[in-house]
Design a protein around this motif. Structure first.
Motif, short mmCIF file in Angstrom:
data_model
loop_
_atom_site.label_atom_id
_atom_site.label_comp_id
_atom_site.label_asym_id
_atom_site.label_seq_id
_atom_site.Cartn_x
_atom_site.Cartn_y
_atom_site.Cartn_z
N ARG A 65 -6.01 2.61 1.67
CA ARG A 65 -5.19 3.06 2.81
C ARG A 65 -3.71 2.83 2.53
NH1 ARG A 65 -9.40 0.97 6.15
NH2 ARG A 65 -8.34 -1.03 6.45
N ARG A 66 -3.43 1.65 1.93
CA ARG A 66 -2.04 1.31 1.66
C ARG A 66 -1.40 2.33 0.71
NH1 ARG A 66 -2.62 -4.04 0.55
NH2 ARG A 66 -2.95 -3.70 -1.66
N LYS A 67 -2.21 2.83 -0.25
CA LYS A 67 -1.65 3.72 -1.27
C LYS A 67 -1.66 5.19 -0.87
CE LYS A 67 -2.87 0.57 -4.93
NZ LYS A 67 -4.12 0.10 -5.54
N ARG A 68 -2.70 5.62 -0.10
CA ARG A 68 -2.91 7.05 0.08
C ARG A 68 -2.80 7.54 1.52
NH1 ARG A 68 -6.88 7.78 -4.23
NH2 ARG A 68 -5.57 7.54 -6.07
N VAL A 69 -3.00 6.63 2.50
CA VAL A 69 -3.30 7.09 3.84
C VAL A 69 -2.23 6.67 4.85
CG1 VAL A 69 -4.98 6.90 5.73
CG2 VAL A 69 -5.78 7.04 3.38
N GLY A 70 -1.89 7.64 5.73
CA GLY A 70 -1.06 7.31 6.88
C GLY A 70 -1.94 7.44 8.12
N PHE A 71 -1.63 6.69 9.15
CA PHE A 71 -2.49 6.71 10.33
C PHE A 71 -1.64 6.80 11.59
CE2 PHE A 71 -6.07 5.89 12.95
CZ PHE A 71 -7.20 6.02 12.16
N ILE A 72 -2.00 7.75 12.46
CA ILE A 72 -1.29 7.89 13.74
C ILE A 72 -2.29 7.60 14.86
CG2 ILE A 72 0.00 9.47 15.22
CD1 ILE A 72 0.60 11.09 12.58
N PHE A 73 -1.89 6.70 15.76
CA PHE A 73 -2.82 6.25 16.81
C PHE A 73 -2.54 6.93 18.15
CE2 PHE A 73 -1.98 2.82 13.83
CZ PHE A 73 -3.22 2.29 13.55
N GLN A 74 -3.57 6.96 18.98
CA GLN A 74 -3.40 7.52 20.31
C GLN A 74 -2.41 6.69 21.13
OE1 GLN A 74 -6.97 7.91 22.64
NE2 GLN A 74 -5.84 8.46 24.49
N SER A 75 -2.61 5.34 21.09
CA SER A 75 -1.72 4.48 21.91
C SER A 75 -0.57 3.92 21.07
CB SER A 75 -2.52 3.38 22.57
OG SER A 75 -3.40 2.79 21.64
N PHE A 76 -0.16 4.70 20.11
CA PHE A 76 1.02 4.45 19.25
C PHE A 76 0.88 3.19 18.39
CE2 PHE A 76 2.71 5.73 23.59
CZ PHE A 76 2.35 7.05 23.43
N ASN A 77 0.45 2.07 19.05
CA ASN A 77 0.23 0.82 18.34
C ASN A 77 1.42 0.36 17.50
OD1 ASN A 77 -2.26 0.32 19.38
ND2 ASN A 77 -3.39 1.19 17.66
N LEU A 78 2.58 0.36 18.14
CA LEU A 78 3.74 -0.22 17.48
C LEU A 78 3.72 -1.72 17.72
CD1 LEU A 78 6.42 2.39 18.60
CD2 LEU A 78 4.99 2.42 16.54
N ILE A 79 4.35 -2.49 16.81
CA ILE A 79 4.42 -3.94 17.01
C ILE A 79 5.54 -4.22 18.01
CG2 ILE A 79 4.73 -6.18 15.88
CD1 ILE A 79 2.29 -4.76 14.77
N GLY A 80 5.15 -4.85 19.14
CA GLY A 80 6.06 -4.99 20.26
C GLY A 80 7.32 -5.79 19.98
#
Lengths: 443, 246
Positions: free
Chosen positions: B90-105
């Protein structure tokens, strides 16, 4: 992930939960203080004891005693020259012990005169007065600095020092002091049936006092000292063929034609050979005393004391460690989602574990540092406030209660940090096992 | 046909099953699913709640292991990989977009975008520079110092997209990326995603329950009760057409 970044994230998290961090750190620094102070008390005790033992004499000297039972073991001049040839002996000297009664006006006291070779005699630290001169062959004495305490009133048998804590007005150096030796022929029974010594009074000049006040004990405090050969000649003349006290006699009660010493001091050439030397004389059946041996025994006893004290302190640190585990576990539960997000975004599992362990380690480190600083403060206060009381309790002139060795603060901080890491390990492992799906689940 | 041959298969899902045990009963969340995703393709997986679409996405991203079947990402089988290998992938190949954004507050926009680069061990200077570039791509340069609570949902999702893009991934997974957004913002975000696929040639797999949203994709995979019911190729979105039969 870079170590610096892991630390940065950990620190950020600790800052986010300031109050909780402060409380957990408080637990750790209390634990650290308790360990450091407990150990420092042990070291203080050890240092005071060691200083005291050192004041009793050199580590290289061993004292060999003859107990009087087996005449073949008598310590004589012949035996001493034999011993001098032993490989580990650098020098040795006998102690001739002669009892004498002294008087001045109403004051009297019993004194032990110890005869020592000239070079050893000159090692005695002199306060007031001068060294006895050896050249003219005249018997002169150095008087122990605490002998004044044993002076009593010969009419009332009162001891001014022991009974009333006063010093008798008896000046050894300037008053005329009469000495009487006890001989078989001089001891008579008087009209009341009491034993009296009718020996002629002699004047033996006291030319010096051992250094130190009346309260300062050293191994020279409680005797009078004279040059060995001069003392021997003098005593021979005084007793003229009569039995000398402390010297054995033959079957008929006549004195021997040689001197027997109760004790000889053997100076060992090498500190490492002291143990062997002690064993050598003990093997032959002599009673042997040595400061080093005593010191070792005392040290091993104090090590146990210290272990117990440290153990008591460690209990507080253990409680603090449980506190850290609790804090990190809380922190992990709160941040379940964050951990999941990090896993989805490709954060290495070991980095997640490392993050929590370094959080715990930092709590430990901070607690250790604060604990060490406060320990120094507490140690100082202890020494100032309770030190004098301890001196009285331990009968020492100035006992230091709490001593923090130079390495202890470093070890304490390292230990607190390690405890933190250990306390953080299990919760951290739990964090690494959390499912990343927690991040995706929409709550 | 020539163009077709040039296309690389990025994701290959073959006969995939996921069976949950609920008490005595077995629930088939995925019941034999097979499809391919090509390089530069925008694929939408559409289905109702409980259809198995999210399970499928999770398995493609290596977040959940399949019960049976094969998944290969860029030619590499992932169903047998250990968790740390999956994380590394995942670190090398994959980006992930979440429904609830999941940013670090606790982090601002810039730091959030830079986070995946931190995991890669990129120096702070470099990763912040890259994060700023990405924020510019999603049109949020002005908000780079804002923390998540200071931003609207749409802005937060743009940050989320920038975060997915910053590692220059070959595949981006998006799990209901507009699920928490209003309709205006939704179309803005979808336009942005479409743009990324067109201009940067990314492969994007998006899960959604809304069939209309799926219209923006090149290929729409319809899924129901763990089975693919239909694969649609959108002609208006893709020039070279290929009909797949199920």
């Amino acid at each position: 992930m870079k170590f610096k970044d892991i630390l940065g994230l950990s620190l950020g998290n600790l800052k986010r939960r300031k109050w909780r961090t402060v409380l957990t750190v408080t637990g750790v620094f209390i634990g650290t203080i308790s360990v450091v102070i407990m150990l420092s008390l042990g070291y203080g005790l050890k240092q005071s004891m060691t200083e005291q033992i050192n004041s009793f004499g050199s580590m290289n000297d061993i004292m060999v005693y003859y107990d009087g039972s087996d005449s073949s073991m008598q310590i004589t001049d012949d035996k001493l020259s034999e011993w001098e040839e032993l490989p580990f002996v650098s020098s040795l000297y006998p102690e001739l012990v002669i009892p004498v009664d002294m008087e001045q006006g109403k004051w009297a006291l019993s004194v032990i005169i110890i005869g020592l070779p000239e070079d050893i005699l000159s090692e005695i630290p002199i306060g007031e007065g001068r060294m006895p001169s050896v050249a003219n062959g005249e018997l002169e004495l150095i008087m122990g600095n605490q002998m004044i305490c044993d002076v009593y009133n010969k009419n009332t048998y009162e001891y001014p020092y022991w009974d009333n804590n006063q010093l008798a007005d008896f000046d050894f150096l300037n008053d005329t002091v009469y000495s009487k030796f006890t001989k078989e022929s001089s001891v008579k029974v008087d009209d009341n049936g009491n034993l009296v010594n009718t020996a002629r009074k002699k004047i033996i000049p006291i030319v010096a006092m051992v250094e130190g006040g009346v309260e300062e004990y050293s191994k020279y405090s409680y005797a009078a000292y004279a040059e060995l050969d001069i003392l021997k000649n003098y005593i021979k003349k005084v007793y003229k063929g009569e039995a000398i006290p402390g010297q054995p006699t033959d079957r008929n009660g006549n004195p021997l034609n040689y001197w027997v010493y109760l004790m000889a001091t053997v100076r060992v050439s090498d500190k490492d050979m002291v143990e062997d030397a002690v064993a050598y004389f003990r093997e032959m059946g002599y009673r042997v005393d040595n400061s080093q041996e005593w010191l070792e025994e005392t040290e091993s006893m104090l090590n146990i004391v210290q272990l117990v004290l440290g153990g008591i302190g460690a209990v507080a640190l253990l409680v603090a460690a449980i506190g850290i585990t609790n804090t990190i576990t809380m922190s992990i539960y709160e941040r379940r989602k964050e951990i999941g997000i990090m896993k989805v975004l490709g954060c290495d599992i070991s980095d997640i574990g490392g993050m929590f362990i370094s959080e715990a380690a930092f709590i430990g480190f901070l607690g250790g540092v604060v604990g060490v600083i406060l320990s120094y403060l507490l140690s100082f206060i202890l020494n100032v406030v309770a030190g004098p009381m301890a001196s009285i309790a331990l009968e020492m002139s100035d006992a230091t209660l709490s001593v923090i060795p130079f390495w202890l603060p470093f070890v304490a901080i390292a230990f607190a940090t390690m405890i933190g890491m250990l306390a953080g390990y299990f919760p951290a492992r739990k964090a690494t096992r959390m499912s990343p799906l927690l991040a995706i689940r929409n709550e | 046909m020539e163009k077709q041959l040039e296309k690389k298969v990025v994701i290959d899902v073959e006969d995939l099953y996921k069976i949950y045990r609920v008490g005595e009963e077995k629930v088939r969340a995925l019941d034999g699913v097979s499809f391919k995703v090509f390089e530069g393709e925008f694929v939408a997986i559409v289905g109702t709640s409980g259809s198995g679409k999210s399970t499928l996405l999770n398995m493609m991203a290596g977040l959940e292991p399949p019960t049976k079947g094969h998944i290969s990402i860029s030619g590499k089988n992932i169903e047998k990989l250990k968790e740390n290998q999956l994380v590394s992938l995942r670190r090398k190949r994959v980006g992930f977009i979440f429904q609830s954004f999941n940013l670090i507050g606790s982090m601002n926009a810039e730091e959030n975008v830079a986070l995946p680069l931190m995991f890669r061990g990129v120096s702070k200077e470099t990763r912040i520079k890259k994060a700023r570039e990405m924020l510019e791509v999603v049109g949020l340069s002005k908000h780079r110092k804002h923390i998540p609570t200071q931003m609207s949902g749409g802005q937060q999702q743009r940050v989320g997209i920038a975060r997915a893009l910053v590692v220059n991934p070959s595949i981006i997974f998006a799990d209901e990326p507009t699920g928490n957004l209003d309709s205006v913002t939704t179309s803005e975000i979808l336009d942005l995603l479409r743009e990324l696929v067109n201009e940067q040639g990314k492969t994007l797999v998006m899960v959604t329950h809304d069939k209309e949203l799926a219209d923006v994709a090149d290929k729409v995979i319809h899924i129901k009760d763990g089975k693919i019911t239909k694969i649609e190729i959108k002609k208006e979105n893709i020039e070279n057409e290929k009909i797949e039969e199920v």
